[in-house]
Design an enzyme around this catalytic site. Structure first.
Site, mmCIF file in Angstrom:
data_model
loop_
_atom_site.group_PDB
_atom_site.id
_atom_site.type_symbol
_atom_site.label_atom_id
_atom_site.label_comp_id
_atom_site.label_asym_id
_atom_site.label_seq_id
_atom_site.Cartn_x
_atom_site.Cartn_y
_atom_site.Cartn_z
ATOM 1 N N ASP A 4 8.162 3.781 15.471
ATOM 2 C CA ASP A 4 8.909 3.194 14.366
ATOM 3 C C ASP A 4 10.282 2.729 14.863
ATOM 4 O OD1 ASP A 4 6.784 3.994 12.820
ATOM 5 O OD2 ASP A 4 7.784 5.761 12.017
ATOM 6 N N ASN A 12 1.441 12.424 13.982
ATOM 7 C CA ASN A 12 2.268 13.332 13.180
ATOM 8 C C ASN A 12 1.516 14.607 12.805
ATOM 9 O OD1 ASN A 12 4.335 11.439 13.202
ATOM 10 N ND2 ASN A 12 3.826 10.603 11.189
ATOM 11 N N PHE A 25 6.021 -0.204 13.989
ATOM 12 C CA PHE A 25 6.506 -0.435 12.629
ATOM 13 C C PHE A 25 7.971 -0.785 12.764
ATOM 14 C CE2 PHE A 25 8.492 1.331 8.698
ATOM 15 C CZ PHE A 25 7.916 0.454 7.793
ATOM 16 N N GLY A 65 4.027 15.267 -4.543
ATOM 17 C CA GLY A 65 5.454 15.303 -4.252
ATOM 18 C C GLY A 65 6.098 16.606 -4.686
ATOM 19 N N GLY A 83 4.144 19.506 -6.324
ATOM 20 C CA GLY A 83 3.234 20.381 -5.602
ATOM 21 C C GLY A 83 1.893 19.759 -5.270
ATOM 22 N N GLY A 133 3.736 14.106 3.924
ATOM 23 C CA GLY A 133 2.301 14.287 3.709
ATOM 24 C C GLY A 133 1.575 14.676 4.971
ATOM 25 N N ASP A 134 1.991 14.127 6.108
ATOM 26 C CA ASP A 134 1.350 14.470 7.383
ATOM 27 C C ASP A 134 1.608 15.930 7.740
ATOM 28 O OD1 ASP A 134 0.680 11.792 7.452
ATOM 29 O OD2 ASP A 134 2.341 11.249 8.760
#
Length: 327
Positions: free
Chosen positions: A12, A52, A102, A225, A228, A256-257
């Protein structure tokens, strides 16, 4: 249990523009835009969903097998991942393309102009999971995360042919997959991972109800988020796990990863689903304290304290024997 994680590996490039993009746009010239923005900050971060998730699993001592495609420029990134417990010997190196990039510029109003270059990721379809199994031995689980769509389908088919359990995480690629492809990716998955938006998109893309989808997968894990996580199985009540409260979030990228890494580690250790989700939430909260998806560190005492403070002593007691490799 040995876990292989297939999917994107990327770098990134994040830039900051101190002005506003909209100040540079002329309403009567939008059909011929040619603009240049002078950024005052550049941050280069390691990323990619599969990398990740593998990083988080490596920190927890599971030595995951990373499966994806990169360019010849990947070597410094490879060294970093190996130093953090990730097996990178099944990563395909392209002879022509660079590792996926990215590139994103953000202005002072948080508007963004971004470009994603898939690069070597398009060659991931050349990877045969059979060769991975021949090298490392029996796999306990394959996580099929966002990648070249044809690679995702090939890996899922290989899992079925080899009799290897798999987890489906189509997430960012849902929008470009057909109904048939989405169903092929999720049918028979031991775990299906989505966030709240992706759960709705999945129902829309397949035309199936939640109940119909649950009959096709073992378990559906949806992150919400700060609200939970919800874990659903056909014929059972929803298991809700609250998130860990984080005052002063630094950066939400990669949350999330990190959750997936913690959750998969918990299942690899045969912990109850509730405990696996709680571990995932603690890793997600840890990432929120750092800028970047792989800049965080795990400290055994801090991790256990966060578990006890949020969820009580039960899960912490289950996890303590499994965290010997965490400093």
């Amino acid at each position: 249990m040995r876990i292989a994680v297939t999917g994107s590996i990327a770098t990134d490039h994040l830039m900051s523009f101190p002005g506003s993009f909209t100040d540079q746009l002329l309403a009567d010239r939008l059909d011929r835009v040619s603009l240049s923005f002078l950024a005052d900050r550049l941050e280069i971060r390691r990323g990619g969903v599969a990398a990740n998730v593998s990083f988080g699993l490596g920190l927890l001592g599971l030595r995951p097998v990373l499966v994806g495609a990169v360019g010849a420029d990947f070597e410094p990134y490879r060294v970093w991942l190996k130093q953090h417990g990730v097996d990178t010997d099944s990563v395909l190196v392209s002879e022509e393309a660079h590792t996926a990039r990215f590139v994103c510029t953000t202005d002072r109003m948080q508007n963004q102009i971004a470009t994603f270059y898939a690069g070597a990721m398009t060659e991931a379809r050349r990877i045969d999971l059979r060769s991975v199994v021949e090298r490392v031995g029996r796999l306990g689980l394959v996580m099929v995360s966002p990648d070249d769509p044809e690679a995702m389908l090939r890996h899922t088919r290989a899992c079925r042919a080899l009799g290897v359990p798999f987890a489906a995480d189509p997430s960012q690629q849902l929008a470009r997959l057909s109904r048939r492809e989405v169903l092929e990716l999720v049918d028979g998955a031991r775990w299906l991972f989505t966030n709240e938006y992706e759960a709705a998109l999945l129902r829309d893309r397949t035309g199936l109800t939640e109940a119909e989808l649950l009959r096709r997968v073992g378990c559906w894990v949806t992150t919400h988020g700060a609200a939970g996580v919800r874990i659903r199985r056909a014929g059972r009540d929803v298991l809700a796990v609250p998130a860990v409260e984080v005052p002063g979030v630094v950066d939400p990228t990669g949350v999330g990863d990190a959750f997936r890494a913690g959750f998969l580690a918990g299942t690899a250790w045969d912990l109850p689903e509730r405990c696996a989700a709680q571990l995932g939430c603690v890793l997600a909260a840890t990432v929120l304290d750092y800028v970047g998806t792989q800049e965080y560190q795990l400290y055994r005492d801090v991790l256990l304290a966060r578990l006890r403070d949020t969820y009580g002593v039960g899960c912490a007691a289950h996890l303590t024997p499994h965290l010997r490799e965490v400093s």
